[in-house]
Write a protein that holds these residues in place. Structure first.
Motif, PDB file in Angstrom:
ATOM      1  N   ASN A 275     -15.773  39.979-103.992  1.00 17.24           N
ATOM      2  CA  ASN A 275     -17.215  39.872-104.196  1.00 17.24           C
ATOM      3  C   ASN A 275     -17.677  38.448-103.924  1.00 17.24           C
ATOM      4  N   ILE A 276     -18.545  38.274-102.938  1.00 13.98           N
ATOM      5  CA  ILE A 276     -19.100  36.942-102.665  1.00 13.98           C
ATOM      6  C   ILE A 276     -20.587  36.895-103.022  1.00 13.98           C
ATOM      7  N   TYR A 277     -20.987  37.777-103.952  1.00 19.72           N
ATOM      8  CA  TYR A 277     -22.327  37.734-104.530  1.00 19.72           C
ATOM      9  C   TYR A 277     -23.427  37.764-103.463  1.00 19.72           C
ATOM     10  N   THR A 278     -24.128  36.648-103.248  1.00 15.66           N
ATOM     11  CA  THR A 278     -25.307  36.656-102.371  1.00 15.66           C
ATOM     12  C   THR A 278     -24.982  37.014-100.929  1.00 15.66           C
ATOM     13  N   GLY A 279     -23.765  36.749-100.503  1.00 14.01           N
ATOM     14  CA  GLY A 279     -23.393  37.053 -99.127  1.00 14.01           C
ATOM     15  C   GLY A 279     -22.781  38.422 -98.932  1.00 14.01           C
TER      16      GLY A 279
END
Length: 390
Positions: A275-279
């Protein structure tokens, strides 16, 4: 005027953990992580990489001198920023050598931030068609060692250049969105790890998707048949699949088979990064564009963005002629293959490494970090960044 994604790239650290080995170390059946959650590897950021360096490394590979001259806005989306005041975009602005007469700022709304940045960029280009906007989505996902969310951690960044007459994908109107004040996931300013109500967050992720998908259909009269694929924000790869399956009965068998097959392609990068959140949504888009060789110009791609707290948005894009010429598929394959696997002990040691918070100085060795841009230390509360090529 056509406005959309002119260039796009991602960057991840050179280290990872194998999820089978992490499961065994946590006394968990490995299939729970690899099948139940859908994750195979998890990117791990060394202390020499933070959200600033990840974003700068993602952008530096795709920007030409002409791009740099036309970029008049840098929008940095993150939920794991390094400063409560100074925008991470300003550090990246210097590290990339962008012109001084440009805006640079940071925005936040959990994993939704990069989508908000893209929509802001689209509006800016509509008013200033000769300019370009650099959107950055960069995060290091942390829930803590031995926590229930540990399996859904990750690290990485996506850099997206928004312009008129884009080479890769135009962004269509309308875009539909939905906001509710809920506590499914959050990170107080005093905490270096996030807190999550996993079951509640999963429920909201799916219900928000159903809501914005319903709004989108009502405004456009489109159906599943109008989409070659739908890409999702992926906190873990099984999450997007659950949301997609919740609406599949609206389509014919051919629609269901196509969308499921393309979902499988879109998750390939995420399942070995985490999980790279915003990306995350845009990592799934890149996976689809680079690994599905059957996509054609004119194909419509749906995009579902979700940020806990919470905001959801659904919009669509049209693939442009010759788009493959502007992707970085070979570089990404090399980036993923050349990573170093960490033992669980090495991973845990790296996870617990911290920068001083008392104003003392620390010099970091960047020789073992192959990235062009690194964090070289800290002095008097100021992070010291180095671009090895400048």
């Amino acid at each position: 005027m056509k406005i959309g994604i002119d260039k796009i790239n991602f960057f991840i650290p050179h280290l990872y953990v194998d999820m089978n080995k992490l499961a065994l170390a946590r006394n968990v059946e490995p299939a729970k992580f690899t099948i139940g959650i859908g994750q195979e590897k998890m990117a791990v950021a060394p202390i020499t990489q933070d959200t600033v360096t990840l974003a700068a490394n993602a952008a530096v590979e795709i920007l030409t001198d002409e791009d740099k001259e036309k970029i008049d806005t840098v929008i940095f989306a993150t939920e794991s920023g390094i400063d409560h005041s100074k925008a991470a975009a300003i550090y990246v602005h210097r590290l990339l050598g962008l012109k001084h007469h440009a805006r640079a700022f940071e925005i936040k709304e959990a994993c939704y931030g990069a989508t908000a940045a893209i929509q802001l960029a689209k509006g800016h280009i509509a008013l200033h068609p000769d300019s370009k906007v650099l959107v950055l989505g960069s995060d290091i996902s942390r829930y803590g060692l031995h926590s229930s969310g540990e399996v859904t951690q990750g690290a990485g960044a996506v850099a997206i250049l928004i312009s008129a007459n884009p080479k890769i994908m135009t962004i269509e109107e309308p875009s539909v969105f939905h906001t509710e004040d809920i506590m499914d996931f959050w990170r107080p300013i005093y905490s270096d790890v996030a807190y999550v109500d996993g079951k509640f967050s999963n429920e909201k992720y799916i219900s928000f998707f159903q809501t914005v998908w319903g709004q989108f259909k009502a405004e456009t009269d489109m159906t599943l048949a109008d989409f070659e694929a739908i890409c999702f924000h992926m906190p873990y790869t099984k999450m997007g699949l659950k949301a997609l399956k919740s609406v599949l009965d609206e389509g014919y068998n051919s629609d269901q088979e196509r969308l499921l097959a393309n979902y499988d392609v879109s998750k390939q990068y995420s399942k070995v990064v985490g999980n790279i959140y915003t990306g995350s949504l845009y990592l799934s888009l890149l996976s689809l564009l680079e690994l599905n060789t059957d996509l054609d110009a004119g194909d419509r791609i749906g995009l579902y963005s979700y940020g806990s707290g919470a905001v959801g948005e659904f919009f669509s894009g049209i693939i442009q002629p010759g788009y493959r010429d502007f992707l970085q598929a070979e570089k990404h394959e090399k980036l993923l293959k050349e990573r170093k696997e960490l033992s669980i002990e090495e991973y845990e040691k790296i996870f617990q490494e911290t920068l001083p918070t008392d104003g003392s100085a620390l010099t970091l060795s960047i020789d073992e970090d192959p990235a062009d841009i690194c964090l070289a230390g800290i002095d008097r509360h100021m992070r010291q960044y180095i671009n090895k090529n400048l």
